[in-house]
Scaffold this active site. Structure first.
Site, PDB file in Angstrom:
ATOM      1  N   GLU A 115       0.821  -1.202   0.000  1.00 42.41           N
ATOM      2  CA  GLU A 115       0.000   0.000   0.000  1.00 42.41           C
ATOM      3  C   GLU A 115       0.858   1.257   0.000  1.00 42.41           C
ATOM      4  O   GLU A 115       1.941   1.289   0.570  1.00 42.41           O
ATOM      5  CB  GLU A 115      -0.955  -0.036   1.198  1.00 42.41           C
ATOM      6  CG  GLU A 115      -2.011  -1.097   0.948  1.00 42.41           C
ATOM      7  CD  GLU A 115      -3.003  -1.274   2.069  1.00 42.41           C
ATOM      8  OE1 GLU A 115      -4.095  -1.786   1.794  1.00 42.41           O
ATOM      9  OE2 GLU A 115      -2.707  -0.916   3.216  1.00 42.41           O
ATOM     10  N   CYS A 128       3.629   8.348   1.254  1.00 48.43           N
ATOM     11  CA  CYS A 128       4.139   7.365   2.203  1.00 48.43           C
ATOM     12  C   CYS A 128       4.316   6.050   1.446  1.00 48.43           C
ATOM     13  O   CYS A 128       3.341   5.467   0.977  1.00 48.43           O
ATOM     14  CB  CYS A 128       3.136   7.224   3.346  1.00 48.43           C
ATOM     15  SG  CYS A 128       3.622   5.998   4.558  1.00 48.43           S
ATOM     16  N   CYS A 135       6.604  -7.242   7.192  1.00 47.65           N
ATOM     17  CA  CYS A 135       7.793  -6.815   7.940  1.00 47.65           C
ATOM     18  C   CYS A 135       8.212  -7.975   8.828  1.00 47.65           C
ATOM     19  O   CYS A 135       7.368  -8.622   9.432  1.00 47.65           O
ATOM     20  CB  CYS A 135       7.464  -5.585   8.792  1.00 47.65           C
ATOM     21  SG  CYS A 135       8.900  -4.885   9.639  1.00 47.65           S
ATOM     22  N   CYS A 139       6.723  -5.613  15.913  1.00 47.60           N
ATOM     23  CA  CYS A 139       6.329  -4.595  16.895  1.00 47.60           C
ATOM     24  C   CYS A 139       4.878  -4.876  17.285  1.00 47.60           C
ATOM     25  O   CYS A 139       4.024  -5.058  16.414  1.00 47.60           O
ATOM     26  CB  CYS A 139       6.488  -3.199  16.325  1.00 47.60           C
ATOM     27  SG  CYS A 139       8.183  -2.897  15.765  1.00 47.60           S
ATOM     28  N   CYS A 142       1.849  -2.802  15.847  1.00 46.37           N
ATOM     29  CA  CYS A 142       1.803  -2.512  14.409  1.00 46.37           C
ATOM     30  C   CYS A 142       1.145  -3.646  13.638  1.00 46.37           C
ATOM     31  O   CYS A 142       1.537  -4.805  13.781  1.00 46.37           O
ATOM     32  CB  CYS A 142       3.225  -2.286  13.899  1.00 46.37           C
ATOM     33  SG  CYS A 142       3.327  -2.101  12.107  1.00 46.37           S
ATOM     34  N   CYS A 368      -1.214   5.474   9.924  1.00 43.51           N
ATOM     35  CA  CYS A 368      -0.003   4.739  10.312  1.00 43.51           C
ATOM     36  C   CYS A 368      -0.370   3.423  10.981  1.00 43.51           C
ATOM     37  O   CYS A 368      -1.189   3.408  11.890  1.00 43.51           O
ATOM     38  CB  CYS A 368       0.800   5.493  11.352  1.00 43.51           C
ATOM     39  SG  CYS A 368       1.314   7.096  10.881  1.00 43.51           S
TER      40      CYS A 368
HETATM   41  N1  SAH Z   1       9.328   0.017   9.850  1.00 45.20           N
HETATM   42  C1  SAH Z   1       9.571   1.406   9.944  1.00 45.20           C
HETATM   43  C2  SAH Z   1       8.694   2.250   9.063  1.00 45.20           C
HETATM   44  C3  SAH Z   1       7.228   1.903   8.969  1.00 45.20           C
HETATM   45  S1  SAH Z   1       6.195   2.215  10.328  1.00 45.20           S
HETATM   46  C4  SAH Z   1       9.469   1.846  11.368  1.00 45.20           C
HETATM   47  O1  SAH Z   1       8.997   1.090  12.207  1.00 45.20           O
HETATM   48  O2  SAH Z   1       9.896   2.950  11.664  1.00 45.20           O
HETATM   49  C5  SAH Z   1       5.893   3.978  10.337  1.00 45.20           C
HETATM   50  C6  SAH Z   1       5.521   4.507  11.725  1.00 45.20           C
HETATM   51  O3  SAH Z   1       4.178   4.119  12.104  1.00 45.20           O
HETATM   52  C7  SAH Z   1       6.435   3.961  12.791  1.00 45.20           C
HETATM   53  O4  SAH Z   1       6.843   4.958  13.679  1.00 45.20           O
HETATM   54  C8  SAH Z   1       5.546   2.964  13.482  1.00 45.20           C
HETATM   55  O5  SAH Z   1       6.013   2.688  14.758  1.00 45.20           O
HETATM   56  C9  SAH Z   1       4.215   3.647  13.435  1.00 45.20           C
HETATM   57  N2  SAH Z   1       3.072   2.752  13.698  1.00 45.20           N
HETATM   58  C10 SAH Z   1       2.993   1.441  13.459  1.00 45.20           C
HETATM   59  N3  SAH Z   1       1.780   0.952  13.853  1.00 45.20           N
HETATM   60  C11 SAH Z   1       1.095   2.002  14.338  1.00 45.20           C
HETATM   61  C12 SAH Z   1      -0.226   2.153  14.862  1.00 45.20           C
HETATM   62  N4  SAH Z   1      -1.066   1.126  14.948  1.00 45.20           N
HETATM   63  N5  SAH Z   1      -0.621   3.384  15.249  1.00 45.20           N
HETATM   64  C13 SAH Z   1       0.211   4.437  15.132  1.00 45.20           C
HETATM   65  N6  SAH Z   1       1.459   4.360  14.630  1.00 45.20           N
HETATM   66  C14 SAH Z   1       1.905   3.153  14.251  1.00 45.20           C
HETATM   67 FE1  SF4 Z   2       7.901  -3.352  11.027  1.00 42.14          FE
HETATM   68 FE2  SF4 Z   2       5.682  -2.189  11.929  1.00 42.14          FE
HETATM   69 FE3  SF4 Z   2       7.778  -2.488  13.547  1.00 42.14          FE
HETATM   70 FE4  SF4 Z   2       7.904  -0.712  11.518  1.00 42.14          FE
HETATM   71  S1  SF4 Z   2       6.529  -0.620  13.292  1.00 42.14           S
HETATM   72  S2  SF4 Z   2       9.484  -2.209  12.139  1.00 42.14           S
HETATM   73  S3  SF4 Z   2       6.662  -1.810   9.962  1.00 42.14           S
HETATM   74  S4  SF4 Z   2       6.561  -4.157  12.640  1.00 42.14           S
END
Ligand code: SAH
Ligand code: SF4
Length: 391
Positions: A115, A128, A135, A139, A142, A368
């Site tokens: 996406e 974006c 991934c 996390c 996420c 995000c």
């Molecule tokens: N993998 C990279 C880039 C993609 S995530 C990273 O983790 O930095 C982009 C941003 O969205 C990151 O800061 C991530 O922590 C945040 N993010 C992920 N899931 C989210 C959620 N459910 N609500 C708000 N931010 C989130």
């Molecule tokens: Fe991967 Fe989501 Fe963690 Fe970014 S926030 S490193 S996309 S699992």
């Protein structure tokens, strides 16, 4: 990575050059394109000039058909059409939110989908983009991290996301028309699906193409790479890309960060901060963005805010507070608006910019951390339909 911290699984990487069939010119660096043209019979003396011409057609004018490259001889154009293609990811669906945010689902080789989100603002338009399908990092807040399948995107697929968005925005220049400096797509953030620093070479090559002044011409100051903290690649990012850096920080103690961002077990907060201290100097960038997702009762106390200020002391920084975006089955809740404001206030009073990120495109699940969920939902219901139909 050694065996003691099994944070990554195997990632499928597509070979850069397929052994047979026409070669895609998208995603090649200038040197790679030169080599490819020479291998196709272009005299070495002419190759650099031909790269310059073709590069402009593709990345400045947005041309996809060799026949339109009118400053090249006709038989040379025919040779190009025979040996090469100009191929972008295919846009499968396009959704437009009430707030103007656009979300594209694009299909790449192998039938995988990623996406891409376009966010219009008054002073800029930000795209974006994704660097991986899924991934490998998990996390816990996420949604992308819950996907099993992971594949690295090629440089062509990464820069291709920028090009399909420009197509949709109708933003390629028209020959002879007056220069319009107000760009709809003015900024790129690598904040979509995937961990960009686990796909370093392809991300670097794609961003070099996006920054090339004779093509897409996006300044390195308008490109922000977000990482969860792959410490060994941070110095390389400064040296080899030089873009702006954002860090998914999200916690102020190793105990909490271990749970939220498990890569922290491998490279804990102190190591991460050490790597960050050098970044602005080496990359000549102004400040690092610390992303901090606000999770109710987990990382959002006053004590957290004070600890955060202490930790980043001496690093030119801005703190981007992200209200948690929920997804089906998520184990956290968003902090209340009051809590977020109080947290922001403490940081602001310590002298740091502390903007609260407004969730954009929530109605189309484009915010995000929500990426991919809509697709998965669609898939599930399709499977359900099939089941009900006895297929
Ligand atoms: N993998 C990279 C880039 C993609 S995530 C990273 O983790 O930095 C982009 C941003 O969205 C990151 O800061 C991530 O922590 C945040 N993010 C992920 N899931 C989210 C959620 N459910 N609500 C708000 N931010 C989130
Ligand atoms: Fe991967 Fe989501 Fe963690 Fe970014 S926030 S490193 S996309 S699992």
């Amino acid at each position: 990575m050694d065996a003691k911290a099994p944070i990554t699984q195997d990632v499928l990487t597509i070979p850069r050059k397929l052994p047979e069939g026409p070669q895609n010119l998208i995603g090649l660096s200038r040197d790679q394109m030169r080599d490819a043209l020479i291998a196709a019979g272009t005299p070495e003396k002419q190759a650099k000039m031909r790269v310059g011409q073709i590069w402009q057609w593709i990345y400045h004018w947005g041309v996809r058909d060799f026949a339109q490259m009118t400053n090249l001889a006709k038989d040379y154009r025919a040779m190009l059409a025979d040996r090469f293609v100009i191929e972008l990811p295919e846009v499968v669906t396009r959704q437009v939110s009430d707030d103007g945010t656009r979300k594209y689902l694009v299909r790449i080789a192998g039938g995988h989908e990623v996406e891409v989100v376009y966010i219009p603002e008054t002073d800029r338009g930000t795209l974006c983009i994704s660097s991986q399908v899924g991934c490998t990092l998990t996390c816990s807040f996420c949604h992308t991290g819950t996907q099993k399948l992971v594949r690295n995107l090629t440089a062509a697929e990464i820069v291709g996301q920028v090009m399909v968005a420009r197509d949709d925005l109708g933003e390629w220049p028209v020959p002879g028309a007056p220069k319009d400096e107000t760009r709809l797509l003015s900024n790129i953030v690598l904040m979509g699906m995937g961990e960009p620093l686990y796909n370093f070479e392809n991300v670097r090559d794609a961003m070099k193409i996006a920054m090339d002044p004779e093509g897409l011409s996006l300044s390195r100051r308008r490109i922000t790479l977000s990482t969860s903290g792959v410490v060994p690649e941070i110095a390389r990012t400064a040296q080899e890309i030089g873009c702006q850096l954002a860090i998914s920080f999200h916690a102020t103690t190793d105990d909490v960060r271990d749970k939220l961002v498990p890569i922290n077990k491998r490279w804990p907060i102190a190591d991460l901060l050490d790597a960050l201290r050098d970044y602005p100097k080496v990359s000549n960038s102004e400040r690092i963005t610390f992303e901090y997702v606000m999770l109710d009762g987990v990382n959002d106390s006053d004590a957290d805010a004070h600890r955060l200020i202490k930790l980043i002391d001496g690093i030119p920084a801005k703190i981007n507070l992200i209200p948690f975006n929920e997804w089906p089955g998520a184990p956290y809740k968003r902090s209340s608006n009051n809590r977020i404001r109080k947290f922001a206030d403490i940081i602001y009073k310590a002298g740091y910019a502390s903007p609260i990120r407004t969730p954009r495109g929530e109605d189309i699940m484009a915010a995000c951390g929500q990426l991919k969920s809509a697709t998965e939902r669609a898939r599930k219901s399709k499977a359900q339909i099939a089941q009900e139909a006895g297929l």
